[in-house]
Design an enzyme around this catalytic site. Structure first.
Site, short mmCIF file in Angstrom:
data_model
loop_
_atom_site.label_atom_id
_atom_site.label_comp_id
_atom_site.label_asym_id
_atom_site.label_seq_id
_atom_site.Cartn_x
_atom_site.Cartn_y
_atom_site.Cartn_z
N LYS A 81 -47.50 -5.84 -13.70
CA LYS A 81 -46.87 -7.07 -14.26
C LYS A 81 -45.75 -6.46 -13.05
O LYS A 81 -45.34 -4.76 -13.15
CB LYS A 81 -46.96 -6.19 -15.27
CG LYS A 81 -48.12 -6.95 -16.38
CD LYS A 81 -48.05 -6.58 -17.97
CE LYS A 81 -48.11 -5.22 -18.34
NZ LYS A 81 -48.16 -4.74 -18.80
N THR A 112 -36.72 -5.58 -25.91
CA THR A 112 -37.79 -6.55 -24.84
C THR A 112 -39.36 -5.52 -26.03
O THR A 112 -39.91 -5.24 -24.93
CB THR A 112 -38.03 -5.71 -24.21
OG1 THR A 112 -38.03 -4.28 -23.25
CG2 THR A 112 -36.82 -7.02 -22.94
N GLY A 126 -42.54 -4.14 -27.62
CA GLY A 126 -43.94 -5.18 -27.25
C GLY A 126 -44.28 -5.80 -26.32
O GLY A 126 -45.60 -6.34 -26.59
N THR A 127 -43.83 -6.40 -25.45
CA THR A 127 -44.31 -7.17 -24.21
C THR A 127 -45.25 -6.96 -23.46
O THR A 127 -45.93 -8.41 -23.17
CB THR A 127 -42.75 -7.03 -22.61
OG1 THR A 127 -42.04 -6.30 -23.42
CG2 THR A 127 -42.54 -7.96 -22.58
N GLY A 128 -45.81 -5.95 -23.20
CA GLY A 128 -46.67 -5.63 -22.67
C GLY A 128 -47.95 -5.95 -24.06
O GLY A 128 -49.20 -6.75 -23.24
N CYS A 129 -48.24 -5.80 -25.12
CA CYS A 129 -49.24 -5.72 -25.82
C CYS A 129 -48.92 -7.27 -25.58
O CYS A 129 -50.37 -8.37 -25.85
CB CYS A 129 -48.61 -5.41 -27.05
SG CYS A 129 -48.65 -3.78 -27.49
#
Length: 257
Positions: A169, A200, A202-205
């Site tokens: 990412k 933003t 919590g984007t990765g989860c």
């Protein structure tokens, strides 16, 4: 679908973000909680890991009775929990999306340094897709990414540990956000507009859970990741203020379409 991750009391990331994503994408979410955090829009004020036996009991309880069509892992905190979860995944016939969570959005450590080797040797070999951000891939491989060429080097280094696909990412690089999905042979560069929105959390989860949701629906990896990228881009665009710090992405943004 099953998420194996930590709880975010603020509801923006972790188990809470995973379950919201699963619902938004038409799957039934189940959870194995690995740790409890005291967390809000300003950061992580505390974290407490659950015993390995509690993690194992939760996993066996739902998988043995209900079954599972995709698993997503997030915060695992310690080497013991990483190895426990890896042992459970090895016995489960379902695609696994491994989000090797190392730090929170605010820079708080969520994985002990002593657990990195267990992630490399026990967990990554079981991953259908591994989804590190740039800091996490540096932690795992030692490759520091400062360009798209660096993303390719980092992906190849990560694939050495055995995941079928690596999704690097690149949102922290300057310019328009780009992610690299590769299995070492195919390369897919996934680009999206950069939204002027600081909310933003919590984007990765959310991205990892969205990939797992599409895999649970039977989509092949490239299609699942592409659709998940579209979903999380919309969620970032719709992110909203909550509390005094960084607010969450909007997991429900697509439900009104």
């Amino acid at each position: 679908m099953l998420t194996v991750a930590g709880s975010d009391s603020g509801g923006g990331a972790g188990i809470q973000a995973d379950l919201k994503t699963m619902l938004a994408l038409g799957t039934h979410g189940m959870s194995v909680i690995t740790a409890v955090t005291a967390q809000n829009s300003l950061g992580v004020q505390g974290a407490w890991e659950l015993p390995a036996e509690a993690v194992r009991a939760q996993y066996r309880s739902v998988v043995d009775d209900i079954g599972v069509q995709a698993v997503k892992t997030g915060m695992l905190a310690t080497a013991e929990l990483v190895e426990t979860v890896a042992g459970l995944l090895a016995e489960t016939d379902a695609p696994a999306v491994v989000d090797p969570v190392g730090v929170s959005k605010h820079g708080d450590a969520l994985l002990a340094a002593s657990a990195l080797d267990s992630v490399r040797t026990k967990l990554l070999p079981l991953a259908t897709v591994a989804t590190p951000n740039l800091d996490e891939v540096t932690q795992l491989t030692g490759v520091r990414v400062e360009s798209e060429a660096g993303m390719r080097r980092a992906a190849l280094a990560l694939l050495e540990y055995g995941p079928r696909w690596a999704l690097i990412k690149g949102g922290h690089l300057p310019g328009e956000p780009v992610d690299l999905l590769t299995d070492g042979t195919e390369e897919h560069w996934l680009r999206a507009p950069r939204h002027d929105n600081r909310h933003t959390h919590g984007t990765g989860c959310t991205l990892a859970s969205a990939i797992a949701a599409h895999l649970a629906h039977g989509r092949p990896v490239v299609a699942a990741v592409t659709a998940a990228k579209e979903y999380v881009t919309g969620a970032i665009a719709a992110g909203f203020p909550l509390g005094g710090g960084i607010g969450p992405v909007d997991h429900a943004w697509a439900l009104g379409r």
